[in-house]
Design a protein around this motif. Sequence first.
Motif, PDB file in Angstrom:
ATOM      1  N   VAL A 135       0.835  -1.201   0.000  1.00  0.00           N
ATOM      2  CA  VAL A 135       0.000   0.000   0.000  1.00  0.00           C
ATOM      3  C   VAL A 135       0.871   1.252   0.000  1.00  0.00           C
ATOM      4  O   VAL A 135       1.820   1.359   0.786  1.00  0.00           O
ATOM      5  CB  VAL A 135      -0.915   0.021   1.241  1.00  0.00           C
ATOM      6  CG1 VAL A 135      -1.806   1.252   1.214  1.00  0.00           C
ATOM      7  CG2 VAL A 135      -1.743  -1.251   1.308  1.00  0.00           C
ATOM      8  N   PHE A 136       0.537   2.175  -0.884  1.00  0.00           N
ATOM      9  CA  PHE A 136       1.255   3.448  -0.982  1.00  0.00           C
ATOM     10  C   PHE A 136       0.247   4.580  -0.801  1.00  0.00           C
ATOM     11  O   PHE A 136      -0.802   4.575  -1.439  1.00  0.00           O
ATOM     12  CB  PHE A 136       1.934   3.585  -2.349  1.00  0.00           C
ATOM     13  CG  PHE A 136       2.942   2.506  -2.625  1.00  0.00           C
ATOM     14  CD1 PHE A 136       4.291   2.734  -2.415  1.00  0.00           C
ATOM     15  CD2 PHE A 136       2.526   1.253  -3.071  1.00  0.00           C
ATOM     16  CE1 PHE A 136       5.225   1.736  -2.670  1.00  0.00           C
ATOM     17  CE2 PHE A 136       3.458   0.253  -3.314  1.00  0.00           C
ATOM     18  CZ  PHE A 136       4.803   0.489  -3.121  1.00  0.00           C
ATOM     19  N   ALA A 173      -8.097  -6.383  -6.431  1.00  0.00           N
ATOM     20  CA  ALA A 173      -7.706  -4.974  -6.339  1.00  0.00           C
ATOM     21  C   ALA A 173      -8.779  -4.115  -5.664  1.00  0.00           C
ATOM     22  O   ALA A 173      -8.467  -3.230  -4.865  1.00  0.00           O
ATOM     23  CB  ALA A 173      -7.408  -4.433  -7.736  1.00  0.00           C
ATOM     24  N   GLY A 174     -10.057  -4.401  -5.976  1.00  0.00           N
ATOM     25  CA  GLY A 174     -11.127  -3.590  -5.391  1.00  0.00           C
ATOM     26  C   GLY A 174     -11.147  -3.681  -3.883  1.00  0.00           C
ATOM     27  O   GLY A 174     -11.257  -2.673  -3.177  1.00  0.00           O
ATOM     28  N   MET A 175     -11.030  -4.909  -3.382  1.00  0.00           N
ATOM     29  CA  MET A 175     -11.049  -5.057  -1.931  1.00  0.00           C
ATOM     30  C   MET A 175      -9.753  -4.582  -1.307  1.00  0.00           C
ATOM     31  O   MET A 175      -9.742  -4.097  -0.175  1.00  0.00           O
ATOM     32  CB  MET A 175     -11.330  -6.506  -1.547  1.00  0.00           C
ATOM     33  CG  MET A 175     -12.689  -6.638  -0.880  1.00  0.00           C
ATOM     34  SD  MET A 175     -13.087  -8.336  -0.480  1.00  0.00           S
ATOM     35  CE  MET A 175     -12.669  -8.374   1.253  1.00  0.00           C
ATOM     36  N   ALA A 176      -8.660  -4.708  -2.047  1.00  0.00           N
ATOM     37  CA  ALA A 176      -7.385  -4.200  -1.529  1.00  0.00           C
ATOM     38  C   ALA A 176      -7.499  -2.689  -1.316  1.00  0.00           C
ATOM     39  O   ALA A 176      -7.021  -2.143  -0.321  1.00  0.00           O
ATOM     40  CB  ALA A 176      -6.254  -4.522  -2.502  1.00  0.00           C
ATOM     41  N   MET A 177      -8.172  -2.022  -2.252  1.00  0.00           N
ATOM     42  CA  MET A 177      -8.349  -0.574  -2.133  1.00  0.00           C
ATOM     43  C   MET A 177      -9.202  -0.240  -0.898  1.00  0.00           C
ATOM     44  O   MET A 177      -8.848   0.629  -0.094  1.00  0.00           O
ATOM     45  CB  MET A 177      -9.010  -0.043  -3.413  1.00  0.00           C
ATOM     46  CG  MET A 177      -9.211   1.448  -3.445  1.00  0.00           C
ATOM     47  SD  MET A 177      -7.674   2.373  -3.269  1.00  0.00           S
ATOM     48  CE  MET A 177      -6.967   2.207  -4.902  1.00  0.00           C
ATOM     49  N   ILE A 225      -4.475   6.799  -2.773  1.00  0.00           N
ATOM     50  CA  ILE A 225      -3.977   5.459  -2.412  1.00  0.00           C
ATOM     51  C   ILE A 225      -3.567   4.708  -3.680  1.00  0.00           C
ATOM     52  O   ILE A 225      -4.280   4.747  -4.681  1.00  0.00           O
ATOM     53  CB  ILE A 225      -5.079   4.627  -1.707  1.00  0.00           C
ATOM     54  CG1 ILE A 225      -5.592   5.325  -0.446  1.00  0.00           C
ATOM     55  CG2 ILE A 225      -4.571   3.223  -1.360  1.00  0.00           C
ATOM     56  CD1 ILE A 225      -6.795   4.633   0.188  1.00  0.00           C
ATOM     57  N   TRP A 226      -2.446   4.028  -3.627  1.00  0.00           N
ATOM     58  CA  TRP A 226      -2.090   3.036  -4.645  1.00  0.00           C
ATOM     59  C   TRP A 226      -1.988   1.684  -3.955  1.00  0.00           C
ATOM     60  O   TRP A 226      -1.445   1.598  -2.843  1.00  0.00           O
ATOM     61  CB  TRP A 226      -0.702   3.309  -5.245  1.00  0.00           C
ATOM     62  CG  TRP A 226      -0.610   4.494  -6.149  1.00  0.00           C
ATOM     63  CD1 TRP A 226      -1.616   5.249  -6.664  1.00  0.00           C
ATOM     64  CD2 TRP A 226       0.615   5.059  -6.654  1.00  0.00           C
ATOM     65  NE1 TRP A 226      -1.118   6.249  -7.455  1.00  0.00           N
ATOM     66  CE2 TRP A 226       0.253   6.153  -7.468  1.00  0.00           C
ATOM     67  CE3 TRP A 226       1.966   4.747  -6.514  1.00  0.00           C
ATOM     68  CZ2 TRP A 226       1.199   6.943  -8.120  1.00  0.00           C
ATOM     69  CZ3 TRP A 226       2.907   5.518  -7.152  1.00  0.00           C
ATOM     70  CH2 TRP A 226       2.533   6.611  -7.966  1.00  0.00           C
ATOM     71  N   VAL A 227      -2.498   0.652  -4.588  1.00  0.00           N
ATOM     72  CA  VAL A 227      -2.228  -0.703  -4.104  1.00  0.00           C
ATOM     73  C   VAL A 227      -1.595  -1.504  -5.250  1.00  0.00           C
ATOM     74  O   VAL A 227      -1.986  -1.373  -6.399  1.00  0.00           O
ATOM     75  CB  VAL A 227      -3.497  -1.429  -3.613  1.00  0.00           C
ATOM     76  CG1 VAL A 227      -3.963  -0.862  -2.287  1.00  0.00           C
ATOM     77  CG2 VAL A 227      -4.628  -1.358  -4.633  1.00  0.00           C
TER      78      VAL A 227
END
Lengths: 253, 93
Positions: B9-10, B30-34, B50-52
Amino acid sequence: MLTPSIQFAYLTRFGDTALILSQRLAEMCGKGPALEEDMALANTALDLLGQARLWLTYAGEIEAAGRDEDALAYLRGDREFHNLLLVEQPSSSYAHVLMRQFYFDVWHNLALARLESSTDPRIAEIAAKSRKETAYHLRRSSDLIVRLGDGTAESRARMASAADSLWPYTGEFFTADFVDSTMAEAGMAFDPHALRDDWLRFVRQVFEAATLHMPPLDAWMHKGGKQGLHTEHLSYLLAEMQVLHREHPGAAW
Amino acid sequence: MNDWPLWEVFIRSQHGLAHRHVGSLHAPDAGMAMNNARDVYTRRNEGTSIWVVRSSEIVASNPGDKDALFDPASSKVYRHPTFYPMPEEVKHI
């Protein structure tokens, strides 16, 4: 006619609903299925607790009987709580936790959007602040309904079962009583029934994506929470939530 | 959950110009990571963006190559632009 006691009753409906759901979610703290989920639930609980404080503080001011947010949260009995029945339902499974949240989030966003144009500036302010938080709650709960509904056979069956068992508690969103209609006539609130079509449309859309069936629209519905008549679950919740304050009045960190 | 892949996570902070690595989390996509990144790493108003990134997509330098990669630069002080007076108005150098 609009009186402070009607305003008080109306404000405690929103305050108590946020408070009781917050407590239900707080019970899950440390028990989420993954660390990330656990924190998301706790975040939601804290958002709702913040909203409950705003509503109950204002309710106390309107009542003008010297009761602050703590007095209202910790020193009333179950008959004096005006939360929706849905939010006091137990977290029987994670499917129940998510479905309860989803049904509520859809309604909560619609209701707060209406309250943003309340003629009572304080109500409008609290609604606007809250809706920024609840918009995210809805994004999250909708996403999880789709993932688990359209997931494995097991997750789908669990979500379908939770959708059916909590459905009879959603009718209360849309039934108006004297308090609702008096507040609506004064321009301070909205007609609850007017939200039903939008609510159904949103839920149907998410259920379709989740491959879940809509429960029957003409199903029998529970009512009474807004008037202080609760299911058996509320007293137990209150006992746990209130015990510290009742045992040690005014306890502080 | 143990089979959920790892994501890095950035977050770009309120005043920062670049995204900085803040940690990692598990999520199925990716959606849930966000969403999870929002819940786990921006609770105290840390971010504006946010970047993941899937951890497996990151190519890292080998720690064993440290000497070969970095040591040669340490004795070349003339590569550091510290010998110039910088005007006050120039930011973010």
